[in-house]
Design a protein around this motif. Sequence first.
Motif, PDB file in Angstrom:
ATOM      1  N   VAL A 161       0.606   4.199 -23.564  1.00  0.00           N
ATOM      2  CA  VAL A 161       0.686   3.459 -22.299  1.00  0.00           C
ATOM      3  C   VAL A 161       1.329   4.326 -21.217  1.00  0.00           C
ATOM      4  O   VAL A 161       0.806   4.424 -20.096  1.00  0.00           O
ATOM      5  CB  VAL A 161       1.467   2.137 -22.483  1.00  0.00           C
ATOM      6  N   VAL A 162       2.438   4.984 -21.531  1.00  0.00           N
ATOM      7  CA  VAL A 162       3.109   5.840 -20.545  1.00  0.00           C
ATOM      8  C   VAL A 162       2.188   6.986 -20.135  1.00  0.00           C
ATOM      9  O   VAL A 162       2.084   7.325 -18.945  1.00  0.00           O
ATOM     10  CB  VAL A 162       4.451   6.369 -21.102  1.00  0.00           C
ATOM     11  N   GLY A 163       1.492   7.574 -21.083  1.00  0.00           N
ATOM     12  CA  GLY A 163       0.552   8.649 -20.772  1.00  0.00           C
ATOM     13  C   GLY A 163      -0.568   8.183 -19.869  1.00  0.00           C
ATOM     14  O   GLY A 163      -0.959   8.878 -18.918  1.00  0.00           O
ATOM     15  N   ALA A 164      -1.101   6.983 -20.142  1.00  0.00           N
ATOM     16  CA  ALA A 164      -2.183   6.447 -19.312  1.00  0.00           C
ATOM     17  C   ALA A 164      -1.698   6.188 -17.890  1.00  0.00           C
ATOM     18  O   ALA A 164      -2.395   6.498 -16.916  1.00  0.00           O
ATOM     19  CB  ALA A 164      -2.729   5.168 -19.933  1.00  0.00           C
ATOM     20  N   VAL A 165      -0.495   5.622 -17.762  1.00  0.00           N
ATOM     21  CA  VAL A 165       0.056   5.361 -16.427  1.00  0.00           C
ATOM     22  C   VAL A 165       0.258   6.676 -15.677  1.00  0.00           C
ATOM     23  O   VAL A 165      -0.057   6.786 -14.481  1.00  0.00           O
ATOM     24  CB  VAL A 165       1.378   4.557 -16.531  1.00  0.00           C
ATOM     25  N   ALA A 166       0.765   7.698 -16.359  1.00  0.00           N
ATOM     26  CA  ALA A 166       0.974   8.997 -15.720  1.00  0.00           C
ATOM     27  C   ALA A 166      -0.353   9.605 -15.272  1.00  0.00           C
ATOM     28  O   ALA A 166      -0.458  10.144 -14.162  1.00  0.00           O
ATOM     29  CB  ALA A 166       1.690   9.942 -16.680  1.00  0.00           C
ATOM     30  N   LEU A 167      -1.383   9.487 -16.100  1.00  0.00           N
ATOM     31  CA  LEU A 167      -2.699  10.011 -15.729  1.00  0.00           C
ATOM     32  C   LEU A 167      -3.277   9.279 -14.530  1.00  0.00           C
ATOM     33  O   LEU A 167      -3.830   9.900 -13.612  1.00  0.00           O
ATOM     34  CB  LEU A 167      -3.665   9.908 -16.909  1.00  0.00           C
ATOM     35  N   VAL A 168      -3.160   7.963 -14.517  1.00  0.00           N
ATOM     36  CA  VAL A 168      -3.672   7.182 -13.388  1.00  0.00           C
ATOM     37  C   VAL A 168      -2.904   7.537 -12.121  1.00  0.00           C
ATOM     38  O   VAL A 168      -3.488   7.720 -11.044  1.00  0.00           O
ATOM     39  CB  VAL A 168      -3.600   5.663 -13.693  1.00  0.00           C
ATOM     40  N   GLY A 169      -1.591   7.672 -12.230  1.00  0.00           N
ATOM     41  CA  GLY A 169      -0.782   8.041 -11.064  1.00  0.00           C
ATOM     42  C   GLY A 169      -1.160   9.411 -10.529  1.00  0.00           C
ATOM     43  O   GLY A 169      -1.288   9.613  -9.317  1.00  0.00           O
ATOM     44  N   ALA A 207      -6.439  11.887  -5.502  1.00  0.00           N
ATOM     45  CA  ALA A 207      -7.475  11.257  -4.683  1.00  0.00           C
ATOM     46  C   ALA A 207      -6.980  11.057  -3.249  1.00  0.00           C
ATOM     47  O   ALA A 207      -7.716  11.306  -2.292  1.00  0.00           O
ATOM     48  CB  ALA A 207      -7.877   9.919  -5.293  1.00  0.00           C
ATOM     49  N   LEU A 208      -5.746  10.625  -3.104  1.00  0.00           N
ATOM     50  CA  LEU A 208      -5.207  10.414  -1.760  1.00  0.00           C
ATOM     51  C   LEU A 208      -4.999  11.747  -1.046  1.00  0.00           C
ATOM     52  O   LEU A 208      -5.259  11.865   0.145  1.00  0.00           O
ATOM     53  CB  LEU A 208      -3.887   9.637  -1.832  1.00  0.00           C
ATOM     54  N   ARG A 209      -4.553  12.742  -1.777  1.00  0.00           N
ATOM     55  CA  ARG A 209      -4.336  14.056  -1.180  1.00  0.00           C
ATOM     56  C   ARG A 209      -5.667  14.689  -0.777  1.00  0.00           C
ATOM     57  O   ARG A 209      -5.769  15.339   0.252  1.00  0.00           O
ATOM     58  CB  ARG A 209      -3.610  14.957  -2.163  1.00  0.00           C
ATOM     59  N   GLY A 210      -6.667  14.484  -1.595  1.00  0.00           N
ATOM     60  CA  GLY A 210      -7.986  15.031  -1.289  1.00  0.00           C
ATOM     61  C   GLY A 210      -8.618  14.376  -0.078  1.00  0.00           C
ATOM     62  O   GLY A 210      -9.486  14.960   0.576  1.00  0.00           O
ATOM     63  N   GLY A 211      -8.193  13.187   0.300  1.00  0.00           N
ATOM     64  CA  GLY A 211      -8.748  12.463   1.447  1.00  0.00           C
ATOM     65  C   GLY A 211      -8.200  12.944   2.773  1.00  0.00           C
ATOM     66  O   GLY A 211      -8.758  12.673   3.825  1.00  0.00           O
ATOM     67  N   ARG A 212      -7.092  13.656   2.757  1.00  0.00           N
ATOM     68  CA  ARG A 212      -6.501  14.151   3.992  1.00  0.00           C
ATOM     69  C   ARG A 212      -7.238  15.403   4.434  1.00  0.00           C
ATOM     70  O   ARG A 212      -7.579  16.273   3.646  1.00  0.00           O
ATOM     71  CB  ARG A 212      -5.020  14.481   3.782  1.00  0.00           C
ATOM     72  N   SER A 213      -7.463  15.466   5.689  1.00  0.00           N
ATOM     73  CA  SER A 213      -8.134  16.661   6.203  1.00  0.00           C
ATOM     74  C   SER A 213      -7.119  17.754   6.478  1.00  0.00           C
ATOM     75  O   SER A 213      -5.949  17.481   6.780  1.00  0.00           O
ATOM     76  CB  SER A 213      -8.908  16.319   7.486  1.00  0.00           C
ATOM     77  N   ALA A 214      -7.543  18.987   6.374  1.00  0.00           N
ATOM     78  CA  ALA A 214      -6.661  20.119   6.606  1.00  0.00           C
ATOM     79  C   ALA A 214      -6.345  20.224   8.090  1.00  0.00           C
ATOM     80  O   ALA A 214      -7.177  19.924   8.939  1.00  0.00           O
ATOM     81  CB  ALA A 214      -7.335  21.397   6.125  1.00  0.00           C
ATOM     82  N   PRO A 215      -5.105  20.597   8.401  1.00  0.00           N
ATOM     83  CA  PRO A 215      -4.750  20.709   9.835  1.00  0.00           C
ATOM     84  C   PRO A 215      -5.559  21.833  10.493  1.00  0.00           C
ATOM     85  O   PRO A 215      -5.848  22.844   9.881  1.00  0.00           O
ATOM     86  CB  PRO A 215      -3.248  21.034   9.814  1.00  0.00           C
ATOM     87  N   THR A 216      -5.929  21.584  11.720  1.00  0.00           N
ATOM     88  CA  THR A 216      -6.695  22.581  12.472  1.00  0.00           C
ATOM     89  C   THR A 216      -5.729  23.385  13.327  1.00  0.00           C
ATOM     90  O   THR A 216      -4.766  22.866  13.868  1.00  0.00           O
ATOM     91  CB  THR A 216      -7.771  21.919  13.346  1.00  0.00           C
TER      92      THR A 216
END
Length: 181
Positions: A157-165, A171-180
């Motif tokens: 359970v702890v491993g699954a939570v860590a993987l999801v986190g 996913a959230l970091r990948g959604g940010r665009s790089a500064p111009t």
Amino acid sequence: MSAARTRLQQLVGLVTGLLLVGLLAAPAASAHAFLAGSDPADGAQLATGPTSVTLTFSEAIQEGFDTVTVVGPDGNLWSHDDTSVDGATVSVGVTPLGPAGSYTIAYRVVSADSHPVSGTRTFTLTEAGTGTPGRAADTAAPGTGSTGGGFPVWVVVVGAVALVGAGAALALRGGRSAPTG
């Protein structure tokens, strides 16, 4: 804003899917092997001793992690050291028995799902035999201790939570665009 909302919906869908898979897999993971029967049967009254003891489990047993002993009323071993495994069946040879009385079959095996299973069964020899006992039984016979040692569910359970986190953070970091610049 729409792209961020879409990513959030995808993330929520992913987390929900992973939780459902975890819930569906949990009942199968918690169903451990159990002793389904033995020969001689538990509590059997025998006039002559068996030449072997056979234990049948609800699922296959791993070879190399199996111990079965037969200890007589005199505290001595009456079983051979080597056990044999054939799928869900484990057996051990028994020397000709000696004193009349209660004999204990103690076992500790590891099932196909890597869970240790241990316990005892007994049978009674009603007429003394002429056999010669083996060495004195160890004080910590198999099956007399804890049945623990399996893989704890909380680790999964702890491993699954860590993987999801971690997945959510990526996913959230990948959604940010790089500064111009």
